[in-house]
Design a protein around this motif. Structure first.
Motif, short mmCIF file in Angstrom:
data_model
loop_
_atom_site.label_atom_id
_atom_site.label_comp_id
_atom_site.label_asym_id
_atom_site.label_seq_id
_atom_site.Cartn_x
_atom_site.Cartn_y
_atom_site.Cartn_z
N LEU A 32 0.81 -1.21 0.00
CA LEU A 32 0.00 0.00 0.00
C LEU A 32 0.85 1.26 0.00
O LEU A 32 0.41 2.29 -0.51
CB LEU A 32 -0.97 -0.02 1.18
N GLU A 33 2.07 1.20 0.54
CA GLU A 33 2.96 2.36 0.54
C GLU A 33 3.28 2.83 -0.88
O GLU A 33 3.52 4.01 -1.10
CB GLU A 33 4.27 2.03 1.27
N THR A 34 3.33 1.90 -1.81
CA THR A 34 3.64 2.23 -3.20
C THR A 34 2.43 2.04 -4.11
O THR A 34 2.57 1.89 -5.31
CB THR A 34 4.84 1.40 -3.70
N ASP A 48 9.04 0.44 -13.03
CA ASP A 48 9.81 1.36 -12.19
C ASP A 48 9.60 1.13 -10.69
O ASP A 48 10.10 1.88 -9.87
CB ASP A 48 9.50 2.81 -12.55
N TRP A 49 8.86 0.07 -10.33
CA TRP A 49 8.65 -0.24 -8.92
C TRP A 49 9.98 -0.59 -8.28
O TRP A 49 10.83 -1.24 -8.89
CB TRP A 49 7.67 -1.40 -8.77
N ASN A 55 14.87 1.03 -1.72
CA ASN A 55 14.75 1.64 -3.04
C ASN A 55 15.53 0.92 -4.14
O ASN A 55 15.83 1.50 -5.18
CB ASN A 55 15.13 3.12 -2.99
N ARG A 56 15.85 -0.35 -3.94
CA ARG A 56 16.53 -1.12 -4.98
C ARG A 56 15.51 -1.51 -6.06
O ARG A 56 14.35 -1.72 -5.77
CB ARG A 56 17.17 -2.38 -4.41
N PRO A 57 15.96 -1.65 -7.31
CA PRO A 57 15.04 -2.01 -8.40
C PRO A 57 14.57 -3.46 -8.30
O PRO A 57 15.13 -4.27 -7.58
CB PRO A 57 15.88 -1.78 -9.65
N ARG A 58 13.53 -3.76 -9.06
CA ARG A 58 12.94 -5.12 -9.08
C ARG A 58 13.98 -6.20 -9.37
O ARG A 58 13.87 -7.31 -8.89
CB ARG A 58 11.86 -5.21 -10.16
#
Length: 68
Positions: A32-34, A48-49, A55-58
């Motif tokens: 829910l934060e994102t 881009d999640w 904050n590391r990429p998928r």
């Protein structure tokens, strides 16, 4: 018989772990934060999640198998 019926559900509920901080993405919970609603599989997350903790990429996530 029941095992095969549950296989797709288990695939949909596959959890993923951030290799950097250990955050677990659980599709059943979403994030829910994102603004990711429950039920969204990891593969369907926006390109881009990123990890909501570090904050590391998928690409930094790997499939997580619980020992429970």
């Amino acid at each position: 018989m029941n095992v095969k019926e549950n296989e797709p559900e288990q695939t949909d509920r596959q959890t993923w772990m951030c290799a950097e901080c250990g955050y677990i993405y659980d599709p059943a919970e979403g994030n829910l934060e994102t603004n990711i609603r429950p039920g969204v599989p990891f593969e369907k997350l926006p390109e881009d999640w990123a990890c909501p903790v570090c904050n590391r990429p998928r690409e930094q996530f790997t499939k997580f198998k619980s020992q429970l």
